[in-house]
Design a protein around this motif. Structure first.
Motif, PDB file in Angstrom:
ATOM      1  N   VAL A   1       9.231  -6.529  80.032  1.00 57.81           N
ATOM      2  CA  VAL A   1       7.908  -5.964  79.567  1.00 57.81           C
ATOM      3  C   VAL A   1       6.955  -7.056  79.171  1.00 57.81           C
ATOM      4  O   VAL A   1       5.636  -6.906  79.540  1.00 57.81           O
ATOM      5  CB  VAL A   1       8.143  -4.932  78.300  1.00 57.81           C
ATOM      6  CG1 VAL A   1       6.647  -4.403  77.712  1.00 57.81           C
ATOM      7  CG2 VAL A   1       9.027  -3.905  78.586  1.00 57.81           C
ATOM      8  N   SER A   2       7.512  -8.025  78.857  1.00 59.49           N
ATOM      9  CA  SER A   2       6.695  -9.392  78.544  1.00 59.49           C
ATOM     10  C   SER A   2       5.992  -9.863  79.825  1.00 59.49           C
ATOM     11  O   SER A   2       4.849 -10.444  79.727  1.00 59.49           O
ATOM     12  CB  SER A   2       7.279 -10.393  77.687  1.00 59.49           C
ATOM     13  OG  SER A   2       7.804 -10.014  76.461  1.00 59.49           O
TER      14      SER A   2
ATOM     15  N   LEU B   1      14.767  -1.407  70.154  1.00 65.29           N
ATOM     16  CA  LEU B   1      15.843  -1.926  70.668  1.00 65.29           C
ATOM     17  C   LEU B   1      16.412  -3.050  70.044  1.00 65.29           C
ATOM     18  O   LEU B   1      17.335  -3.583  69.622  1.00 65.29           O
ATOM     19  CB  LEU B   1      15.386  -2.178  72.040  1.00 65.29           C
ATOM     20  CG  LEU B   1      15.521  -1.057  73.097  1.00 65.29           C
ATOM     21  CD1 LEU B   1      15.355  -1.232  74.585  1.00 65.29           C
ATOM     22  CD2 LEU B   1      17.183  -0.378  73.363  1.00 65.29           C
ATOM     23  N   LEU B   2      15.397  -4.072  69.636  1.00 62.05           N
ATOM     24  CA  LEU B   2      15.665  -5.321  69.010  1.00 62.05           C
ATOM     25  C   LEU B   2      16.259  -5.285  67.570  1.00 62.05           C
ATOM     26  O   LEU B   2      17.200  -5.689  67.250  1.00 62.05           O
ATOM     27  CB  LEU B   2      14.598  -6.237  68.932  1.00 62.05           C
ATOM     28  CG  LEU B   2      14.040  -7.016  70.366  1.00 62.05           C
ATOM     29  CD1 LEU B   2      12.866  -7.728  70.231  1.00 62.05           C
ATOM     30  CD2 LEU B   2      14.931  -7.706  71.005  1.00 62.05           C
TER      31      LEU B   2
ATOM     32  N   LEU C   1       5.942  -2.446  73.986  1.00 55.88           N
ATOM     33  CA  LEU C   1       6.445  -3.364  73.204  1.00 55.88           C
ATOM     34  C   LEU C   1       6.934  -2.888  71.693  1.00 55.88           C
ATOM     35  O   LEU C   1       7.727  -3.083  70.984  1.00 55.88           O
ATOM     36  CB  LEU C   1       5.550  -4.635  73.039  1.00 55.88           C
ATOM     37  CG  LEU C   1       5.593  -5.755  74.048  1.00 55.88           C
ATOM     38  CD1 LEU C   1       4.475  -6.568  74.104  1.00 55.88           C
ATOM     39  CD2 LEU C   1       6.997  -6.449  74.253  1.00 55.88           C
TER      40      LEU C   1
ATOM     41  N   VAL D   1      15.051  -6.049  78.462  1.00 53.97           N
ATOM     42  CA  VAL D   1      13.743  -5.266  78.370  1.00 53.97           C
ATOM     43  C   VAL D   1      12.435  -6.051  77.771  1.00 53.97           C
ATOM     44  O   VAL D   1      11.641  -5.746  78.250  1.00 53.97           O
ATOM     45  CB  VAL D   1      14.143  -3.711  77.694  1.00 53.97           C
ATOM     46  CG1 VAL D   1      12.913  -3.196  77.547  1.00 53.97           C
ATOM     47  CG2 VAL D   1      15.093  -3.070  78.262  1.00 53.97           C
ATOM     48  N   LEU D   2      12.917  -6.866  76.785  1.00 54.94           N
ATOM     49  CA  LEU D   2      11.956  -7.607  76.122  1.00 54.94           C
ATOM     50  C   LEU D   2      11.237  -8.621  77.184  1.00 54.94           C
ATOM     51  O   LEU D   2      10.026  -8.705  77.417  1.00 54.94           O
ATOM     52  CB  LEU D   2      12.342  -8.445  75.021  1.00 54.94           C
ATOM     53  CG  LEU D   2      11.329  -9.553  74.233  1.00 54.94           C
ATOM     54  CD1 LEU D   2      10.214  -8.917  73.878  1.00 54.94           C
ATOM     55  CD2 LEU D   2      12.181 -10.344  73.104  1.00 54.94           C
TER      56      LEU D   2
ATOM     57  N   THR E   1      10.275 -16.046  73.723  1.00 55.75           N
ATOM     58  CA  THR E   1      11.361 -15.186  74.174  1.00 55.75           C
ATOM     59  C   THR E   1      12.081 -15.733  75.132  1.00 55.75           C
ATOM     60  O   THR E   1      13.424 -15.441  75.071  1.00 55.75           O
ATOM     61  CB  THR E   1      10.513 -13.960  74.896  1.00 55.75           C
ATOM     62  OG1 THR E   1       9.532 -13.222  73.788  1.00 55.75           O
ATOM     63  CG2 THR E   1      11.775 -13.029  75.595  1.00 55.75           C
TER      64      THR E   1
ATOM     65  N   ALA F   1      18.381  -5.389  75.133  1.00 62.23           N
ATOM     66  CA  ALA F   1      17.323  -5.415  74.255  1.00 62.23           C
ATOM     67  C   ALA F   1      16.460  -6.756  74.804  1.00 62.23           C
ATOM     68  O   ALA F   1      15.334  -6.782  74.909  1.00 62.23           O
ATOM     69  CB  ALA F   1      17.424  -5.627  72.742  1.00 62.23           C
TER      70      ALA F   1
ATOM     71  N   ALA G   1       7.983 -10.037  70.370  1.00 64.42           N
ATOM     72  CA  ALA G   1       7.652  -8.840  70.620  1.00 64.42           C
ATOM     73  C   ALA G   1       6.273  -8.429  70.086  1.00 64.42           C
ATOM     74  O   ALA G   1       5.517  -7.920  70.365  1.00 64.42           O
ATOM     75  CB  ALA G   1       8.637  -7.723  70.486  1.00 64.42           C
TER      76      ALA G   1
ATOM     77  N   VAL H   1      10.713  -1.560  72.709  1.00 65.68           N
ATOM     78  CA  VAL H   1      10.961  -3.290  72.690  1.00 65.68           C
ATOM     79  C   VAL H   1      11.557  -3.216  71.246  1.00 65.68           C
ATOM     80  O   VAL H   1      12.880  -3.479  71.010  1.00 65.68           O
ATOM     81  CB  VAL H   1      10.436  -4.258  73.418  1.00 65.68           C
ATOM     82  CG1 VAL H   1      11.054  -5.533  73.054  1.00 65.68           C
ATOM     83  CG2 VAL H   1      10.046  -3.905  74.720  1.00 65.68           C
TER      84      VAL H   1
END
Length: 408
Positions: free
Chosen positions: A24-25, A184-185, A177, A20-21, A118, A17, A85, A181
């Motif tokens: 994508v960020s 997932l978080l 996000l 991926v965060l 993040t 998680a 996110a 995301v």
């Protein structure tokens, strides 16, 4: 992005998680340079106002680094990551619909704040989850960021050519996000309490004699890194006499070397330790400056840029790992302080080098880079030897209350 060994499925899920965060960020940050011409075409603005968009990212990052440890003590790491996110999605959504510079600049402050938060909370969380493999995980997290930034640069023109237009790119990031995301978080948070007390994968016994010297080594290393990133192409044109297309080609090789170097470095940090990787990177940087100063053919220019990219690749990940290794009981506070210092360094040092270049010429000004590298090597030596990386089976993860007690 292979997870460190000896972790359970719950920790692997939370690690995924975070990765991926970050990836994508990084899409919006990595595409900002390419987005600005589209933004300026839709919203008339001067170049000065356009440059404020880049400054806005740095301002957001500085704000996050200033308050990160205070927020973490009050709310914990996972709420920070979930909030980051959400803020990133809001910022990307505002950019996708911006009708004025005030909207887009304000949105990028949110994006910078979210990205910095993040990285601060994510790196500290990986250290807590993976113990003695934390340095390797920090390196791999930076690989994820690099992959996201490179993917953004390649995807932006493709998306802009579709019916969605350039605004479809930040809109797609906001959607990722929210749809990918955040679930997932939230799933990771419910499966394992990231701030609770529990056994680690084994925490390294730290052998840094003077841990605070690691901050100096980190700032000096980041100064070297950003000097290569900001000034290599300009050096090739102004000092080497190469054409702009040749310099741009060399710069693309440099960025490819940065990505490849980070992939290799994430493994080497886990095996050799952050100090050795940091020392090797600084020595390669000194060689790169020497080659850059005498480059007279395109082949030498590309080689110098490639070496500069290899040098720059692991200066930030390895220096962050070095800092964290000196404060194993306070990773959140160490990463927050490191992020604040690196943000200030990345803004100030390239500007200082530029001012010296205006006064004395870029060739002379660039000699500050090997001098800074030598000072960084001295700071690493003062900080002390690498951690032994022997597992302490009696060690346990610190809870948020433990960290608060250690930092108060």
């Amino acid at each position: 992005m292979r997870p460190a060994p000896r972790t359970g499925p719950r920790r692997d899920g939370l690690t995924l998680a975070v990765f991926v965060l970050v990836l994508v960020s990084a899409l919006l940050q990595g595409s900002l340079g390419g987005l600005l011409p589209f933004l300026q075409a839709d919203i008339p603005m001067s170049h000065t106002v356009g440059s404020l968009h880049i400054t806005a990212l740095a301002v957001g990052g500085l704000l996050a680094a200033t308050v990160a440890e205070r927020v973490r003590r009050r709310h914990g790491r996972m709420p920070i990551l979930i909030g980051s996110a959400a803020l990133g999605a809001i910022g990307a959504g505002v950019i996708a619909t911006a009708q004025s510079p005030a909207m887009s600049i304000g949105a990028l402050v949110l994006v910078g704040y979210a990205m910095s938060s993040t990285l601060i909370a994510g790196q500290a969380l990986l250290v807590a989850l993976h113990g003695r493999h934390g340095a390797q995980m920090i390196g791999e997290l930076n690989v994820a960021y690099s992959v996201g930034a490179v993917a953004a640069a390649a995807a932006l023109p493709v998306v802009a050519a579709t019916a969605l237009g350039w605004r479809g790119f930040p809109a797609a990031q906001a959607a990722l996000l929210i749809v990918l995301v955040l679930p997932l978080l939230l799933r990771g948070r419910s499966s394992v309490d990231a701030d609770s007390t529990g056994p680690t994968a084994g925490r390294a016994r730290v052998a840094l004699r003077r841990p605070r010297a690691a901050y100096a080594a980190m700032c000096l290393s980041v100064a070297v890194e950003w000097s290569f990133i900001f000034w290599t192409a300009t050096h090739l044109v102004d000092v080497g006499g190469f054409s702009a297309p040749t310099a741009a080609g060399a710069a693309s090789v440099m960025w490819a070397a940065i990505v490849a170097g980070r992939v290799a470095g994430s493994r080497l940090v886990g095996r050799l330790g952050a100090p050795r990787v940091l020392v090797a990177s600084l020595l390669v940087g000194i060689v790169a400056v020497a080659l850059l100063s005498v480059a007279s053919t395109p082949v030498l220019a590309v080689l110098a840029a490639g070496l500069g990219g290899l040098a720059a690749a692991n200066l930030y990940p390895a220096s962050i790992a070095l800092v964290v290794s000196g404060f194993p009981q306070r990773p959140d506070a160490a990463v927050a302080r490191a992020s604040l210092l690196t943000s200030a360094t990345s803004i100030a040092f390239p500007l200082l080098l530029g001012a010296v270049a205006d006064a004395a010429g870029l060739q002379l000004a660039f000699m500050a880079v090997p001098v800074t590298a030598l000072l960084a090597l001295g700071a690493i030596r003062i900080a002390g030897p690498a951690p032994t990386a022997k597992p302490d089976v009696a060690a346990s993860d610190q809870s948020d209350k433990s960290y608060q007690g250690a930092t108060s």
